[in-house]
Motif scaffolding. Structure first.
Motif, mmCIF file in Angstrom:
data_model
loop_
_atom_site.group_PDB
_atom_site.id
_atom_site.type_symbol
_atom_site.label_atom_id
_atom_site.label_comp_id
_atom_site.label_asym_id
_atom_site.label_seq_id
_atom_site.Cartn_x
_atom_site.Cartn_y
_atom_site.Cartn_z
ATOM 1 N N SER A 58 0.804 -1.390 0.446
ATOM 2 C CA SER A 58 0.105 0.159 0.075
ATOM 3 C C SER A 58 1.151 1.449 0.197
ATOM 4 O O SER A 58 1.826 1.331 0.771
ATOM 5 C CB SER A 58 -1.332 -0.108 1.355
ATOM 6 N N TRP A 109 -3.790 2.106 -3.577
ATOM 7 C CA TRP A 109 -3.018 1.960 -4.993
ATOM 8 C C TRP A 109 -3.931 3.242 -5.673
ATOM 9 O O TRP A 109 -5.479 3.686 -5.696
ATOM 10 C CB TRP A 109 -3.478 0.458 -4.939
ATOM 11 N N ASN A 153 -2.607 -2.235 -9.090
ATOM 12 C CA ASN A 153 -1.233 -2.037 -8.642
ATOM 13 C C ASN A 153 -0.241 -1.365 -10.061
ATOM 14 O O ASN A 153 -0.494 -1.158 -11.605
ATOM 15 C CB ASN A 153 -0.300 -3.435 -9.019
#
Length: 164
Positions: A58, A109, A153
């Motif tokens: 994170s 994210w 991601n």
């Protein structure tokens, strides 16, 4: 934790076969060299091609050059598959760069909304896993009160565009 879910439209759902084994994990090709924003290629390769549930840590995107680039280009940024170079997301759309960054920081994210997804190349599996049509693990769809929210991601979408 991951079961069948119901997602608000306009998600384009995909079949589990997208993530079947290929020559490089779930993809036919490894991660590109020289990923954008200083993303780590080894981390990207593990997450994109040899992973179905895990993510970069994170806040990873905040430790890269991404925020600086986003502030220098406040209109829109294109995000490309780190394996194939195909355009997967364009953000922000329907909101400001500050709103995109604020939401992304709040969740840890980069967080995309339906209008920012290129549905030609992105699919959502029944458990919420969000993938490219070529087998790149991208992240997960975690809907909230505003609708679908794709927590992706950065290492999965830090590719450079390729032209076929």
């Amino acid at each position: 934790m991951f079961g069948k879910k119901s997602f608000p439209a306009p998600c384009v759902m995909g079949d589990e076969s997208i993530m079947s084994p290929k020559s490089h994990g779930t993809s036919a090709v490894p991660v590109q060299n020289n990923l954008r924003w200083g993303c780590d290629r080894d981390t990207a390769d593990r997450i994109c091609n040899f992973n179905r549930h895990y993510a970069e840590y994170s806040g990873y995107f905040e430790k890269t050059n991404f925020i600086k680039d986003a502030k220098a280009n406040p209109e829109e940024i294109n995000f490309y598959d780190s394996n194939t170079g195909k355009l997967l997301f364009t953000a922000p759309k329907g909101r400001t760069m500050d709103e995109f960054l604020t939401e992304s920081r709040a969740h840890g994210w980069p967080s995309f909304r339906d209008q920012e997804v290129n549905w030609d190349f992105v699919r959502v599996l029944s458990d919420g896993e969000t993938v490219s049509v070529d087998g790149t693990h991208l992240g997960h769809n975690l809907p909230d009160k505003k609708g679908s929210r794709y927590c992706i991601n950065l290492v999965s979408v830090a590719g450079n565009p390729t032209h076929d």
